[in-house]
Design a protein around this motif. Structure first.
Motif, mmCIF file in Angstrom:
data_model
loop_
_atom_site.group_PDB
_atom_site.id
_atom_site.type_symbol
_atom_site.label_atom_id
_atom_site.label_comp_id
_atom_site.label_asym_id
_atom_site.label_seq_id
_atom_site.Cartn_x
_atom_site.Cartn_y
_atom_site.Cartn_z
ATOM 1 N N ALA A 237 44.631 37.957 53.017
ATOM 2 C CA ALA A 237 44.407 37.033 51.903
ATOM 3 C C ALA A 237 43.580 37.684 50.798
ATOM 4 O O ALA A 237 43.879 37.530 49.609
ATOM 5 N N VAL A 238 42.562 38.430 51.180
ATOM 6 C CA VAL A 238 41.712 39.085 50.186
ATOM 7 C C VAL A 238 42.472 40.205 49.481
ATOM 8 O O VAL A 238 42.309 40.407 48.275
ATOM 9 N N ASP A 239 43.302 40.924 50.199
ATOM 10 C CA ASP A 239 44.112 41.969 49.573
ATOM 11 C C ASP A 239 45.040 41.352 48.531
ATOM 12 O O ASP A 239 45.161 41.857 47.410
ATOM 13 N N TYR A 240 45.683 40.268 48.897
ATOM 14 C CA TYR A 240 46.564 39.566 47.962
ATOM 15 C C TYR A 240 45.780 39.091 46.739
ATOM 16 O O TYR A 240 46.200 39.276 45.601
ATOM 17 N N ALA A 241 44.617 38.489 46.978
ATOM 18 C CA ALA A 241 43.797 37.980 45.878
ATOM 19 C C ALA A 241 43.288 39.111 44.991
ATOM 20 O O ALA A 241 43.247 38.979 43.767
ATOM 21 N N SER A 242 42.903 40.230 45.587
ATOM 22 C CA SER A 242 42.348 41.332 44.800
ATOM 23 C C SER A 242 43.393 41.936 43.869
ATOM 24 O O SER A 242 43.054 42.470 42.825
ATOM 25 N N HIS B 292 42.598 39.779 38.464
ATOM 26 C CA HIS B 292 42.614 40.172 37.056
ATOM 27 C C HIS B 292 43.866 40.999 36.837
ATOM 28 O O HIS B 292 44.077 42.006 37.493
ATOM 29 N N GLN B 293 44.688 40.568 35.917
ATOM 30 C CA GLN B 293 45.999 41.199 35.737
ATOM 31 C C GLN B 293 45.927 42.643 35.243
ATOM 32 O O GLN B 293 46.803 43.438 35.518
ATOM 33 N N THR B 294 44.889 42.988 34.488
ATOM 34 C CA THR B 294 44.839 44.338 33.920
ATOM 35 C C THR B 294 44.173 45.347 34.847
ATOM 36 O O THR B 294 44.432 46.536 34.739
ATOM 37 N N ALA B 295 43.306 44.910 35.734
ATOM 38 C CA ALA B 295 42.621 45.840 36.635
ATOM 39 C C ALA B 295 42.568 45.242 38.031
ATOM 40 O O ALA B 295 42.243 44.066 38.200
ATOM 41 N N GLN B 296 42.881 46.050 39.029
ATOM 42 C CA GLN B 296 42.818 45.585 40.414
ATOM 43 C C GLN B 296 41.448 45.913 40.994
ATOM 44 O O GLN B 296 40.919 46.995 40.771
#
Length: 68
Positions: free
Chosen positions: A27-32, A36-40
């Motif tokens: 879940a955290v990997d998906y959320a990360s 923010h669309q411009t930076a992971q």
């Protein structure tokens, strides 16, 4: 195998903890990837924040209960 804390079986707790941990990381990997669309964000940063919030008060509760 019995004799865990309070006489509970350790097998059920281990399986639950394993599944919960795996679900948390996924879940955290998906959320990360989508925070923010411009930076992971690195997954470790979000995992530490989300996983640390509920674990932070745990030692205090254990100490108050006299377990540590």
């Amino acid at each position: 195998m019995s004799g865990g804390a309070g006489g509970h079986s350790r097998g059920g707790c281990t399986a639950t903890a394993t599944c919960t941990g795996a679900l948390l990381v996924v879940a955290v990997d998906y959320a990360s990837q989508r925070v923010h669309q411009t930076a992971q964000l690195p997954v470790g940063v979000l995992t530490a924040v989300i996983g640390g919030l509920p674990l932070g008060p745990l030692p205090r509760r254990q100490r108050r209960a006299g377990r540590i």
